[in-house]
Each structure stands twice: as C-alpha cells, then as structure tokens.
Design a protein around this motif. Sequence first.
Motif, mmCIF file in Angstrom:
data_model
loop_
_atom_site.group_PDB
_atom_site.id
_atom_site.type_symbol
_atom_site.label_atom_id
_atom_site.label_comp_id
_atom_site.label_asym_id
_atom_site.label_seq_id
_atom_site.Cartn_x
_atom_site.Cartn_y
_atom_site.Cartn_z
ATOM 1 N N ALA A 96 2.508 -5.950 2.254
ATOM 2 C CA ALA A 96 1.302 -6.082 1.438
ATOM 3 C C ALA A 96 0.049 -5.862 2.276
ATOM 4 C CB ALA A 96 1.270 -7.456 0.792
ATOM 5 N N GLU A 97 0.034 -6.404 3.495
ATOM 6 C CA GLU A 97 -1.116 -6.201 4.376
ATOM 7 C C GLU A 97 -1.264 -4.733 4.754
ATOM 8 O OE1 GLU A 97 -0.550 -8.816 7.678
ATOM 9 O OE2 GLU A 97 -1.021 -10.601 6.505
ATOM 10 N N THR A 98 -0.135 -4.071 4.992
ATOM 11 C CA THR A 98 -0.172 -2.660 5.340
ATOM 12 C C THR A 98 -0.718 -1.838 4.180
ATOM 13 O OG1 THR A 98 1.760 -2.986 6.742
ATOM 14 C CG2 THR A 98 1.201 -0.731 6.184
ATOM 15 N N LYS A 99 -0.280 -2.136 2.963
ATOM 16 C CA LYS A 99 -0.790 -1.418 1.792
ATOM 17 C C LYS A 99 -2.289 -1.640 1.630
ATOM 18 C CE LYS A 99 3.136 -1.005 -1.307
ATOM 19 N NZ LYS A 99 3.688 -1.409 -2.599
ATOM 20 N N ASN A 100 -2.726 -2.889 1.823
ATOM 21 C CA ASN A 100 -4.154 -3.195 1.693
ATOM 22 C C ASN A 100 -4.977 -2.481 2.745
ATOM 23 O OD1 ASN A 100 -3.773 -4.799 -0.529
ATOM 24 N ND2 ASN A 100 -3.612 -6.684 0.651
ATOM 25 N N SER A 101 -4.448 -2.360 3.960
ATOM 26 C CA SER A 101 -5.208 -1.687 5.006
ATOM 27 C C SER A 101 -5.322 -0.185 4.710
ATOM 28 C CB SER A 101 -4.566 -1.912 6.369
ATOM 29 O OG SER A 101 -3.327 -1.261 6.451
ATOM 30 N N LEU A 134 8.306 -10.252 5.743
ATOM 31 C CA LEU A 134 8.329 -8.803 5.575
ATOM 32 C C LEU A 134 7.488 -8.384 4.378
ATOM 33 C CD1 LEU A 134 9.531 -6.079 6.481
ATOM 34 C CD2 LEU A 134 11.415 -6.519 4.906
ATOM 35 N N VAL A 135 7.586 -9.123 3.284
ATOM 36 C CA VAL A 135 6.793 -8.818 2.090
ATOM 37 C C VAL A 135 5.303 -8.946 2.399
ATOM 38 C CG1 VAL A 135 6.232 -9.643 -0.233
ATOM 39 C CG2 VAL A 135 8.615 -9.396 0.458
#
Length: 82
Positions: A73-78, A68-69
Amino acid sequence: MTATKKKNKRKQKKERSSTYGFLFYSVALFVWALYDFVLNDKTGWQMPILLIGLAIYLWSKVFYHQQLVKQLAETKNSFKKT
C-alpha cells in the motif's frame, strides 16, 4: 536477474522451507500424541506443545502478511504521489 527478483526468490524458498519444517513438526507431534493417547488414554505434553506451536506459526504468518500488505500500500501511494 535483478536484486529484487533474487531477494523475492530467496524469500519464497525460505517461506516454503519453514512451512515444510512446520508440517513435519506438526505431524510428528500429532502422531506421538495419538500413539500416547492409544497406549495411556492421555495425550501428555505433546498436544499442548502442538497447539502452542500452531498458534505461534499462524500468528506469525498473519503478522508478516499484514506487513506485506502495508508495504504494498505504501509503495502504491508513493507511485501515485509522483
């Protein structure tokens, strides 16, 4: 209600029910091990089963939390890239 909200709600219910199931399993095995220890002065197979189940449950909780973390993190980066 959006699809993601429904999915999150379903996921929370699933997680809660698995936690309650594990708690029942743990308490039942612990009481059985304690009862067997009082009667026979040994715990039998109940305690190792309980400890192995506890290790598997906690490992899976940590593993899914790490996933989940990573997803967050991937969502924030995208979002930052756009």
